[in-house]
Scaffold this motif. Structure first.
Motif, PDB file in Angstrom:
ATOM      1  N   ASP A   1       0.669  -1.062  -0.219  1.00  0.00           N
ATOM      2  CA  ASP A   1       0.241   0.001   0.112  1.00  0.00           C
ATOM      3  C   ASP A   1       0.903   1.760   0.146  1.00  0.00           C
ATOM      4  O   ASP A   1       0.711   1.415  -0.451  1.00  0.00           O
ATOM      5  CB  ASP A   1      -1.217  -0.189   1.419  1.00  0.00           C
ATOM      6  CG  ASP A   1      -1.755  -1.206   1.080  1.00  0.00           C
ATOM      7  OD1 ASP A   1      -2.567  -1.133   0.507  1.00  0.00           O
ATOM      8  OD2 ASP A   1      -1.900  -1.698   2.068  1.00  0.00           O
TER       9      ASP A   1
ATOM     10  N   THR B   1       0.512   1.487  -9.438  1.00  0.00           N
ATOM     11  CA  THR B   1       0.121   2.705  -9.773  1.00  0.00           C
ATOM     12  C   THR B   1      -0.759   2.691  -8.445  1.00  0.00           C
ATOM     13  O   THR B   1      -1.455   3.925  -8.448  1.00  0.00           O
ATOM     14  CB  THR B   1      -0.805   3.149 -11.275  1.00  0.00           C
ATOM     15  OG1 THR B   1      -1.808   2.394 -11.517  1.00  0.00           O
ATOM     16  CG2 THR B   1      -0.487   2.575 -12.249  1.00  0.00           C
ATOM     17  N   ASN B   2      -1.608   1.635  -7.858  1.00  0.00           N
ATOM     18  CA  ASN B   2      -2.508   2.121  -6.656  1.00  0.00           C
ATOM     19  C   ASN B   2      -1.624   2.375  -5.409  1.00  0.00           C
ATOM     20  O   ASN B   2      -2.379   2.958  -4.615  1.00  0.00           O
ATOM     21  CB  ASN B   2      -3.860   0.748  -6.094  1.00  0.00           C
ATOM     22  CG  ASN B   2      -4.162   0.440  -8.248  1.00  0.00           C
ATOM     23  OD1 ASN B   2      -4.150   1.910  -8.194  1.00  0.00           O
ATOM     24  ND2 ASN B   2      -5.013  -0.247  -8.058  1.00  0.00           N
TER      25      ASN B   2
ATOM     26  N   LYS C   1      -7.609   3.042   3.165  1.00  0.00           N
ATOM     27  CA  LYS C   1      -7.765   1.741   2.967  1.00  0.00           C
ATOM     28  C   LYS C   1      -8.193   0.837   3.637  1.00  0.00           C
ATOM     29  O   LYS C   1      -9.451   0.333   2.837  1.00  0.00           O
ATOM     30  CB  LYS C   1      -6.126   1.296   3.238  1.00  0.00           C
ATOM     31  CG  LYS C   1      -6.029  -0.133   3.146  1.00  0.00           C
ATOM     32  CD  LYS C   1      -4.680  -0.940   4.016  1.00  0.00           C
ATOM     33  CE  LYS C   1      -5.159  -2.813   3.508  1.00  0.00           C
ATOM     34  NZ  LYS C   1      -3.579  -3.626   3.436  1.00  0.00           N
TER      35      LYS C   1
END
Length: 150
Positions: free
Chosen positions: A96, A112-113, A142
């Protein structure tokens, strides 16, 4: 030290914002205003469950200095964080947040996330403050996204 609502909001803004929703619900259901002292009491009871209600944030820590620096930074991040975290040893889809002291443009293009935070090899105090803010915001974002997707 005198504990007041302003201190709690400043010290734990993300956790307090979650509590604020609960306070509004209680006031709506009971028709009574909740005093600041009760808000602090509820906050003290709720902060740990709120802090741990989302899955741990996956962090990949990349350092160009040495393994010893890497271990040192992991320990400090773990001790300083108010959220559940897990360190991932290598770049991966599950990460993350990437924390690095060098540019990793190829990873930014590939994942990209993920969130990327760049700091100096020997981080200064302001960089730690920024990192903790990014870490907590990423964790709560998240968590909220996981709840919405259920």
């Amino acid at each position: 030290m005198q504990l007041n609502i302003q201190t709690v909001k400043e010290s734990h803004p993300l956790i307090y914002s979650s509590c604020e929703s609960f306070f509004e619900y209680l006031e709506e259901q009971t028709g009574k205003a909740i005093s600041d002292s009760m808000r602090i009491q509820y906050f003290m009871l709720l902060r740990e469950p709120i802090r741990l209600m989302y899955p741990p944030i996956q962090i990949c820590l990349l350092s160009k200095i040495s393994d010893a620096q890497h271990v040192f930074l992991e320990k400090i991040i773990s001790k300083s964080s108010q959220v559940a975290i897990t360190f991932v040893p290598f770049p991966d889809e599950s990460v993350d947040l990437y924390i690095s002291d060098f540019k990793v443009n190829h990873l930014e293009e590939r994942y990209t996330n993920a969130v990327f935070y760049y700091w100096s090899s020997i981080p200064e105090e302001t960089e730690w403050v920024t990192l903790l803010d990014i870490l907590h915001r990423t964790y709560h974002l998240k968590g909220k996204n996981n709840w919405l997707n259920k």
